[in-house]
Motif scaffolding. Structure first.
Motif, PDB file in Angstrom:
ATOM      1  N   ALA A   1      16.473   4.836   3.771  1.00 27.82           N
ATOM      2  CA  ALA A   1      15.292   5.550   3.259  1.00 27.82           C
ATOM      3  C   ALA A   1      14.811   5.225   1.688  1.00 27.82           C
ATOM      4  O   ALA A   1      15.708   4.855   1.039  1.00 27.82           O
ATOM      5  N   PHE A   2      13.565   5.415   1.501  1.00 29.08           N
ATOM      6  CA  PHE A   2      13.027   5.175   0.027  1.00 29.08           C
ATOM      7  C   PHE A   2      13.880   6.176  -0.775  1.00 29.08           C
ATOM      8  O   PHE A   2      14.070   7.361  -0.270  1.00 29.08           O
TER       9      PHE A   2
ATOM     10  N   LEU B   1      11.639   4.545  -8.421  1.00 28.73           N
ATOM     11  CA  LEU B   1      11.434   4.191  -7.106  1.00 28.73           C
ATOM     12  C   LEU B   1      12.207   3.131  -6.483  1.00 28.73           C
ATOM     13  O   LEU B   1      11.919   1.959  -7.086  1.00 28.73           O
ATOM     14  N   ARG B   2      12.978   3.164  -5.558  1.00 27.53           N
ATOM     15  CA  ARG B   2      13.568   2.227  -4.875  1.00 27.53           C
ATOM     16  C   ARG B   2      12.989   2.190  -3.348  1.00 27.53           C
ATOM     17  O   ARG B   2      13.244   3.185  -2.520  1.00 27.53           O
TER      18      ARG B   2
ATOM     19  N   ASP C   1       0.709  -1.241   0.216  1.00 31.68           N
ATOM     20  CA  ASP C   1       0.068   0.015  -0.104  1.00 31.68           C
ATOM     21  C   ASP C   1       0.725   0.984  -0.077  1.00 31.68           C
ATOM     22  O   ASP C   1       0.491   2.391  -0.546  1.00 31.68           O
ATOM     23  N   ASP C   2       2.002   1.238   0.741  1.00 31.17           N
ATOM     24  CA  ASP C   2       2.939   2.367   0.568  1.00 31.17           C
ATOM     25  C   ASP C   2       3.508   2.483  -0.807  1.00 31.17           C
ATOM     26  O   ASP C   2       3.698   3.720  -1.099  1.00 31.17           O
ATOM     27  N   VAL C   3       3.703   1.461  -1.560  1.00 30.24           N
ATOM     28  CA  VAL C   3       4.371   1.686  -2.914  1.00 30.24           C
ATOM     29  C   VAL C   3       2.958   2.146  -3.680  1.00 30.24           C
ATOM     30  O   VAL C   3       3.330   2.927  -4.687  1.00 30.24           O
ATOM     31  N   LEU C   4       1.945   1.754  -3.452  1.00 28.67           N
ATOM     32  CA  LEU C   4       0.441   2.253  -4.218  1.00 28.67           C
ATOM     33  C   LEU C   4       0.443   3.846  -3.823  1.00 28.67           C
ATOM     34  O   LEU C   4       0.088   4.432  -5.027  1.00 28.67           O
TER      35      LEU C   4
ATOM     36  N   TYR D   1      10.917  -2.058  -6.706  1.00 30.81           N
ATOM     37  CA  TYR D   1      11.562  -1.226  -7.643  1.00 30.81           C
ATOM     38  C   TYR D   1      10.185  -0.887  -8.418  1.00 30.81           C
ATOM     39  O   TYR D   1       9.480  -1.831  -8.932  1.00 30.81           O
ATOM     40  N   VAL D   2       9.892   0.443  -8.738  1.00 33.19           N
ATOM     41  CA  VAL D   2       8.918   0.653  -9.767  1.00 33.19           C
ATOM     42  C   VAL D   2       9.609   1.828 -10.666  1.00 33.19           C
ATOM     43  O   VAL D   2      10.079   2.817 -10.347  1.00 33.19           O
ATOM     44  N   GLU D   3       9.571   1.641 -12.147  1.00 30.05           N
ATOM     45  CA  GLU D   3       9.795   2.517 -13.062  1.00 30.05           C
ATOM     46  C   GLU D   3       8.673   3.260 -13.695  1.00 30.05           C
ATOM     47  O   GLU D   3       7.621   2.523 -14.109  1.00 30.05           O
TER      48      GLU D   3
END
Length: 294
Positions: free
Chosen positions: A124-125, A116-117, A61-64, A90-92
């Motif tokens: 930290a992110f 996103l890492r 949910d944090d990545v969302l 990881y999200v590009e």
């Protein structure tokens, strides 16, 4: 919200359809330790590093929340995403409304990409802005521009309550695209001798070591093959006997070699795996600095 946006959010949710949970680690004979291990709920694989009792695991949910913030800040409901998990999320993010920046002719172009890492290593992110070069599928996050293209997300859990901060992070990153283009055009405007560039980057092999000489030879040949192939595909003239090329070409030959060639031999099979490896590689970072200071 458009269908494409819904697809992007669903892709993140479906790829990361598991939790990462914390369990105490024991020593021999059940000896208690102050350490905890992190494990995926779907396959029980260990994730990241050992952590303390106070560590809070971030979840899908944090990545969302970050993905939704990217869509809002970039004002792009048709954003495309690529997802990957390697000791973290990881999200590009590939904006659909981004205009290409032509570097040479019509075949050598770059487009903005956000990465996103969100690792499970106590750090930290981070969300970074880089470029995607279409002629070779290279994706690079520049290190020389610093904070303009790299943002640290201070919180790692409960991000749904920090949406305003996340949106601002992406909005500020978007302003760094001009600096990215300036750096690339600076590389393209400068000329290097390819043999000198590689010598400065990798040095000379130990002639007493047959293996070192062989590795050096094969690496040089692979980089030069990539360089010559990209010159043809971008419509550049044939390289002369002086081996002079633009610093942009020299950098991409090295970065492409690390991302697409050497990474395959090190167990990095997927495109995202190889992207992550290349952006960690010290020689790629050094090549970027050499290209900018040529």
């Amino acid at each position: 919200m458009s269908t494409v946006t819904i697809d992007a959010i669903e892709k993140v949710r479906d790829t990361f359809n598991f939790t990462v949970d914390k369990f105490p680690l024991s020593g021999p004979d059940g000896m208690k330790t102050p350490f905890y291990g992190l494990f995926r709920s779907d396959n029980c694989q260990s994730v990241g590093t050992a952590v303390s009792e106070r560590y809070r695991c971030h979840q899908t949910d944090d990545v969302l929340a970050i993905t939704e913030a990217a869509i809002t800040a970039l004002e792009d409901e048709n954003i495309q995403v690529r997802t990957h998990f390697r000791d973290g999320h990881y999200v590009e993010y590939a904006p659909s409304n981004a205009e290409r920046k032509a570097i040479y002719g019509t075949a050598d172009n770059i487009f903005p990409r956000f990465l996103l890492r969100a690792g499970y290593d106590g750090r930290a992110f981070s969300v970074s802005l880089g470029w995607y070069r279409d002629i070779c599928s290279n994706l690079h996050i520049p290190q020389s521009i610093g904070k303009m293209v790299n943002r640290t997300i201070r919180h790692t859990s409960g991000l749904r309550w920090k949406m305003d901060e996340l949106i601002n992070d992406f909005a500020q990153l978007g302003k760094g695209w001009e600096a990215v283009q300036d750096a690339v055009m600076k590389m393209e405007s400068r000329e290097v001798v390819m043999t000198d560039f590689l010598k400065e980057l990798y040095g000379e092999p130990d002639t007493d070591s047959k293996r070192a000489v062989t590795v050096h030879k094969h690496r040089t040949e692979a980089i030069v093959r990539r360089l010559l192939g990209e010159r043809v595909r971008t419509g550049r003239p044939q390289m002369g006997g002086d081996f002079k090329v633009s610093a942009w070409e020299a950098f991409n030959a090295v970065q492409g070699y690390v991302q697409h060639d050497s990474s395959r031999k090190n167990g990095f099979k997927s495109d995202m795996d190889r992207l992550i490896l290349a952006n960690r590689d010290l020689n790629v970072h050094k090549a970027e600095l050499l290209a900018l200071s040529a």
